[in-house]
Design a protein around this motif. Structure first.
Motif, PDB file in Angstrom:
ATOM      1  N   TRP A  35      24.282 -25.208 -19.251  1.00  0.00           N
ATOM      2  CA  TRP A  35      24.065 -26.557 -19.769  1.00  0.00           C
ATOM      3  C   TRP A  35      22.814 -26.723 -20.641  1.00  0.00           C
ATOM      4  O   TRP A  35      22.787 -27.591 -21.503  1.00  0.00           O
ATOM      5  CB  TRP A  35      24.003 -27.565 -18.621  1.00  0.00           C
ATOM      6  CG  TRP A  35      22.717 -27.505 -17.855  1.00  0.00           C
ATOM      7  CD1 TRP A  35      22.422 -26.683 -16.804  1.00  0.00           C
ATOM      8  CD2 TRP A  35      21.540 -28.270 -18.093  1.00  0.00           C
ATOM      9  NE1 TRP A  35      21.136 -26.890 -16.382  1.00  0.00           N
ATOM     10  CE2 TRP A  35      20.574 -27.867 -17.151  1.00  0.00           C
ATOM     11  CE3 TRP A  35      21.201 -29.258 -19.016  1.00  0.00           C
ATOM     12  CZ2 TRP A  35      19.286 -28.410 -17.110  1.00  0.00           C
ATOM     13  CZ3 TRP A  35      19.923 -29.801 -18.976  1.00  0.00           C
ATOM     14  CH2 TRP A  35      18.988 -29.386 -18.021  1.00  0.00           C
ATOM     15  N   LEU A  36      21.771 -25.946 -20.445  1.00  0.00           N
ATOM     16  CA  LEU A  36      20.488 -26.191 -21.109  1.00  0.00           C
ATOM     17  C   LEU A  36      20.457 -25.549 -22.500  1.00  0.00           C
ATOM     18  O   LEU A  36      20.281 -24.339 -22.630  1.00  0.00           O
ATOM     19  CB  LEU A  36      19.334 -25.662 -20.246  1.00  0.00           C
ATOM     20  CG  LEU A  36      17.919 -25.940 -20.752  1.00  0.00           C
ATOM     21  CD1 LEU A  36      17.639 -27.434 -20.807  1.00  0.00           C
ATOM     22  CD2 LEU A  36      16.883 -25.246 -19.871  1.00  0.00           C
ATOM     23  N   PHE A  37      20.665 -26.343 -23.532  1.00  0.00           N
ATOM     24  CA  PHE A  37      20.688 -25.893 -24.937  1.00  0.00           C
ATOM     25  C   PHE A  37      21.783 -24.872 -25.225  1.00  0.00           C
ATOM     26  O   PHE A  37      21.739 -24.182 -26.236  1.00  0.00           O
ATOM     27  CB  PHE A  37      19.326 -25.300 -25.363  1.00  0.00           C
ATOM     28  CG  PHE A  37      18.198 -26.267 -25.243  1.00  0.00           C
ATOM     29  CD1 PHE A  37      18.070 -27.317 -26.123  1.00  0.00           C
ATOM     30  CD2 PHE A  37      17.279 -26.124 -24.228  1.00  0.00           C
ATOM     31  CE1 PHE A  37      17.032 -28.219 -26.000  1.00  0.00           C
ATOM     32  CE2 PHE A  37      16.231 -27.023 -24.092  1.00  0.00           C
ATOM     33  CZ  PHE A  37      16.101 -28.076 -24.979  1.00  0.00           C
ATOM     34  N   THR A  38      22.742 -24.753 -24.323  1.00  0.00           N
ATOM     35  CA  THR A  38      23.761 -23.729 -24.480  1.00  0.00           C
ATOM     36  C   THR A  38      24.973 -24.080 -23.620  1.00  0.00           C
ATOM     37  O   THR A  38      24.952 -25.038 -22.857  1.00  0.00           O
ATOM     38  CB  THR A  38      23.189 -22.339 -24.082  1.00  0.00           C
ATOM     39  OG1 THR A  38      24.116 -21.323 -24.438  1.00  0.00           O
ATOM     40  CG2 THR A  38      22.875 -22.250 -22.604  1.00  0.00           C
ATOM     41  N   LEU A  39      26.016 -23.291 -23.758  1.00  0.00           N
ATOM     42  CA  LEU A  39      27.179 -23.362 -22.881  1.00  0.00           C
ATOM     43  C   LEU A  39      27.455 -21.948 -22.388  1.00  0.00           C
ATOM     44  O   LEU A  39      27.090 -20.975 -23.037  1.00  0.00           O
ATOM     45  CB  LEU A  39      28.401 -23.896 -23.633  1.00  0.00           C
ATOM     46  CG  LEU A  39      28.297 -25.324 -24.184  1.00  0.00           C
ATOM     47  CD1 LEU A  39      29.463 -25.627 -25.098  1.00  0.00           C
ATOM     48  CD2 LEU A  39      28.226 -26.329 -23.044  1.00  0.00           C
ATOM     49  N   GLU A  40      28.123 -21.847 -21.272  1.00  0.00           N
ATOM     50  CA  GLU A  40      28.365 -20.525 -20.692  1.00  0.00           C
ATOM     51  C   GLU A  40      29.057 -19.589 -21.679  1.00  0.00           C
ATOM     52  O   GLU A  40      28.717 -18.417 -21.792  1.00  0.00           O
ATOM     53  CB  GLU A  40      29.187 -20.667 -19.409  1.00  0.00           C
ATOM     54  CG  GLU A  40      29.237 -19.411 -18.586  1.00  0.00           C
ATOM     55  CD  GLU A  40      29.805 -19.656 -17.209  1.00  0.00           C
ATOM     56  OE1 GLU A  40      29.493 -18.853 -16.319  1.00  0.00           O
ATOM     57  OE2 GLU A  40      30.547 -20.627 -17.012  1.00  0.00           O
ATOM     58  N   GLY A  41      30.003 -20.115 -22.460  1.00  0.00           N
ATOM     59  CA  GLY A  41      30.761 -19.277 -23.386  1.00  0.00           C
ATOM     60  C   GLY A  41      29.993 -18.850 -24.623  1.00  0.00           C
ATOM     61  O   GLY A  41      30.385 -17.902 -25.304  1.00  0.00           O
ATOM     62  N   THR A  42      28.901 -19.532 -24.953  1.00  0.00           N
ATOM     63  CA  THR A  42      28.145 -19.204 -26.161  1.00  0.00           C
ATOM     64  C   THR A  42      26.740 -18.680 -25.843  1.00  0.00           C
ATOM     65  O   THR A  42      26.002 -18.316 -26.746  1.00  0.00           O
ATOM     66  CB  THR A  42      28.014 -20.438 -27.087  1.00  0.00           C
ATOM     67  OG1 THR A  42      27.392 -21.513 -26.363  1.00  0.00           O
ATOM     68  CG2 THR A  42      29.375 -20.883 -27.603  1.00  0.00           C
ATOM     69  N   ASN A  43      26.391 -18.635 -24.566  1.00  0.00           N
ATOM     70  CA  ASN A  43      25.056 -18.199 -24.173  1.00  0.00           C
ATOM     71  C   ASN A  43      24.894 -16.696 -24.309  1.00  0.00           C
ATOM     72  O   ASN A  43      25.736 -15.930 -23.874  1.00  0.00           O
ATOM     73  CB  ASN A  43      24.763 -18.616 -22.726  1.00  0.00           C
ATOM     74  CG  ASN A  43      23.386 -18.177 -22.291  1.00  0.00           C
ATOM     75  OD1 ASN A  43      23.233 -17.131 -21.674  1.00  0.00           O
ATOM     76  ND2 ASN A  43      22.394 -18.952 -22.637  1.00  0.00           N
ATOM     77  N   LYS A  44      23.787 -16.274 -24.929  1.00  0.00           N
ATOM     78  CA  LYS A  44      23.458 -14.848 -25.039  1.00  0.00           C
ATOM     79  C   LYS A  44      22.309 -14.463 -24.117  1.00  0.00           C
ATOM     80  O   LYS A  44      22.260 -13.337 -23.641  1.00  0.00           O
ATOM     81  CB  LYS A  44      23.076 -14.506 -26.484  1.00  0.00           C
ATOM     82  CG  LYS A  44      24.258 -14.464 -27.428  1.00  0.00           C
ATOM     83  CD  LYS A  44      23.820 -14.189 -28.844  1.00  0.00           C
ATOM     84  CE  LYS A  44      23.462 -12.747 -29.066  1.00  0.00           C
ATOM     85  NZ  LYS A  44      23.163 -12.445 -30.480  1.00  0.00           N
ATOM     86  N   VAL A  45      21.362 -15.395 -23.905  1.00  0.00           N
ATOM     87  CA  VAL A  45      20.189 -15.116 -23.078  1.00  0.00           C
ATOM     88  C   VAL A  45      19.860 -16.352 -22.256  1.00  0.00           C
ATOM     89  O   VAL A  45      19.851 -17.465 -22.787  1.00  0.00           O
ATOM     90  CB  VAL A  45      18.962 -14.748 -23.946  1.00  0.00           C
ATOM     91  CG1 VAL A  45      17.712 -14.581 -23.093  1.00  0.00           C
ATOM     92  CG2 VAL A  45      19.216 -13.506 -24.776  1.00  0.00           C
ATOM     93  N   ALA A  46      19.600 -16.154 -20.981  1.00  0.00           N
ATOM     94  CA  ALA A  46      19.058 -17.203 -20.106  1.00  0.00           C
ATOM     95  C   ALA A  46      18.053 -16.505 -19.201  1.00  0.00           C
ATOM     96  O   ALA A  46      18.434 -15.862 -18.223  1.00  0.00           O
ATOM     97  CB  ALA A  46      20.156 -17.880 -19.300  1.00  0.00           C
TER      98      ALA A  46
END
Length: 165
Positions: A35-46
């Motif tokens: 959710w934070l500046f991203t979505l699970e499907g488009t997230n590369k780094v958390a």
């Protein structure tokens, strides 16, 4: 950067879960990536190092580009308060400050979010230009945070987010 103004965006949200659960959504990388500046499907780094002086980073990949959000923790008081910096270096060298406070309610919790947004001035701006820019930055930020908080609410209350972009 010498010429800038700061505008504060404050938003309040109520969640049907304990403050600990919402506080965790801000710090747990597995939750942040949804959710934070991203979505699970488009997230590369958390990535996250949740301690005062520790840093966090989110990289989202959309439209063929990477968007990076980073910051440093200034205060962590679980589950009551979180203060951190926020930057998106590809857009600006400004550093915003975000404060998130949590209050236990009879059922669930209330989250009060304050984003101090740094708005750089352009040369020869009038007072009217500055006021217009402050409003645009605040409105744009409010729109983005509102969308993220809808996802966060669904995540903390149901364990998943149905919206995928």
């Amino acid at each position: 950067m010498n010429d800038y103004s700061i505008t504060a965006l404050t938003m309040t949200r109520v969640f049907e879960v304990a403050p600990e659960r919402v506080f965790d959504a801000w710090l747990n990388p597995e939750m942040m990536r949804k959710w934070l500046f991203t979505l699970e499907g488009t997230n590369k780094v958390a990535q996250n190092n949740p301690q005062v002086g520790g840093t966090w980073e989110i990289v989202d990949h959309r439209g063929g580009k990477d968007y990076r959000a980073i910051g440093e923790y200034l205060e962590i008081d679980p589950p009551h308060k979180l203060v951190f910096t926020f930057r998106m270096p590809q857009f600006s060298d400004t550093v915003d400050t975000i404060t998130v406070e949590f209050k236990k309610l009879q059922q669930g919790c209330e989250m009060t979010f304050t984003h101090n947004i740094v708005v750089p001035h352009e040369q020869n701006w009038t007072k009217g230009d500055i006021e217009k820019a402050l409003g645009e930055y605040r409105d744009g930020s409010e729109h983005g945070w509102n969308s993220m908080f809808l996802g966060m609410k669904e995540l903390v209350e149901t364990g998943k987010i149905s919206y995928t972009g």
